[in-house]
Design a protein around this motif. Sequence first.
Motif, short mmCIF file in Angstrom:
data_model
loop_
_atom_site.label_atom_id
_atom_site.label_comp_id
_atom_site.label_asym_id
_atom_site.label_seq_id
_atom_site.Cartn_x
_atom_site.Cartn_y
_atom_site.Cartn_z
N THR A 209 0.84 -1.19 0.00
CA THR A 209 0.00 0.00 0.00
C THR A 209 0.88 1.25 0.00
O THR A 209 2.07 1.19 0.34
CB THR A 209 -0.91 0.05 1.24
N TYR A 210 0.27 2.35 -0.38
CA TYR A 210 0.92 3.64 -0.24
C TYR A 210 -0.13 4.61 0.30
O TYR A 210 -1.21 4.73 -0.29
CB TYR A 210 1.48 4.14 -1.59
N GLN A 211 0.19 5.23 1.42
CA GLN A 211 -0.75 6.13 2.10
C GLN A 211 -2.12 5.48 2.29
O GLN A 211 -3.17 6.08 2.01
CB GLN A 211 -0.86 7.45 1.35
N GLY A 212 -2.10 4.22 2.69
CA GLY A 212 -3.33 3.51 3.03
C GLY A 212 -4.11 2.97 1.85
O GLY A 212 -5.12 2.30 2.03
N LYS A 213 -3.65 3.23 0.63
CA LYS A 213 -4.38 2.72 -0.55
C LYS A 213 -3.57 1.61 -1.22
O LYS A 213 -2.33 1.62 -1.16
CB LYS A 213 -4.59 3.85 -1.56
N LEU A 238 2.82 8.44 -8.49
CA LEU A 238 2.98 8.10 -7.07
C LEU A 238 4.46 7.96 -6.74
O LEU A 238 5.21 7.36 -7.52
CB LEU A 238 2.29 6.76 -6.77
N SER A 375 6.64 2.43 -0.11
CA SER A 375 5.42 1.62 -0.01
C SER A 375 5.44 0.86 1.32
O SER A 375 6.48 0.79 1.98
CB SER A 375 5.35 0.63 -1.17
N LYS A 376 4.32 0.31 1.71
CA LYS A 376 4.22 -0.44 2.96
C LYS A 376 3.63 -1.81 2.73
O LYS A 376 2.80 -1.99 1.84
CB LYS A 376 3.29 0.29 3.95
#
Length: 381
Positions: A209-213, A238, A375-376
Amino acid sequence: MRKTPALFLSIFLFINCGLLTANCFVFAQEEKYVRVLILKDKPTVSFKINGSFEIDDAQSGKVLYRGKNLKAAITAQKNGISIGKTSFKSNKVLLRPDDPEAVYLESRKFRGNLVFVRNGRRLSVINHIKIDDYVSGVLIYEASHYWPTEALKAMVLVVRTFALYQAGENAVKDYDLTSDIYSQVYGGRIGERYRLNEAVEQTKGLILTYQGKILPSFHHATCAGHTEDSAQLWNIDLPPLKGVPCDFCKESPHYNWHQVSEEKEIREKLIGAGYDINKINEIVILGKNPSGRIKNLRIISDKKDITISCKDFRNIIGPNIIKSTNFSVSLVNGDVVFVGLGWGHGVGLCQWGAYFMAKKGYSYEQIIEYYFPGSKLSGIK
Ligand SMILES: [Zn+2]
């Protein structure tokens, strides 16, 4: 429309999350489904089911038929769909086997349910499948099962994440993904291998995800020096997709490519795509992106000249003929000669880079962080 059951609960899945926090818990994991278009525009399709099954009208949810052990053809009729000798006044039917591994379609085995959609006298077939069964069916076409485990895990993450991203983008359509190179090549149950399935299990429930998306986690075979900024190709801008240098794929079998095509073949494909040209005399490169890939081409012909984006040119000629948009081009004795670098659009994970990173001892978390900085790793919501 009757939906495929959307979730299964798996309890207290314990995962070493690495980038999240060490040893975190992911609770009550949902098992998501994706819808994959596996056949299109077929007048008739043969299939075989072992065991009990049900056929529903996919729009109303009404049960049309229940049976056991069937080998038959499904055909698009004037007013509906026929299955064997029985006709149904329905434009969309759902085939639900009791055993999710019991369906063969045109001799290929698929997990999950199948939806047959009639469009005139043609049928499309869509496989409704659990996300991880889909990932297992894709991996063999994207990576060899002999690859190092950490590279396979990185691949699983990008394939799983990309599929769920597509599912979000295509929610109003009949399907989320196609089964060709324009999404991710998917071959059904036949493509699965033990080591690939193991990599799927070991990263179960995780996505990027990136910033929760959900991150559109693009991937490609070999970047050959630098991955591409997604904003150069699509309307996706992004930070994790801005492109990174990559020396890891230097030994990739796809680092270099060479293609000789007849001028006539290139010309006819461009004309077929609606471009008004005559015999091609020269192809001129107009501008390059910071990653080294070509922005536009000027095609000079007897009749008139055209300018075309290199991305469109590659798609028109064929993405497996023109393997990347990073090439030099010349006309030699009536042939168009391309000498290029890398394979694929270049955005996101460089698969052969991931392979060599894993060989050097990098973990899948490090591989992901390298190609998608910022990213996460997150649990599927
Ligand atoms: Zn690379």
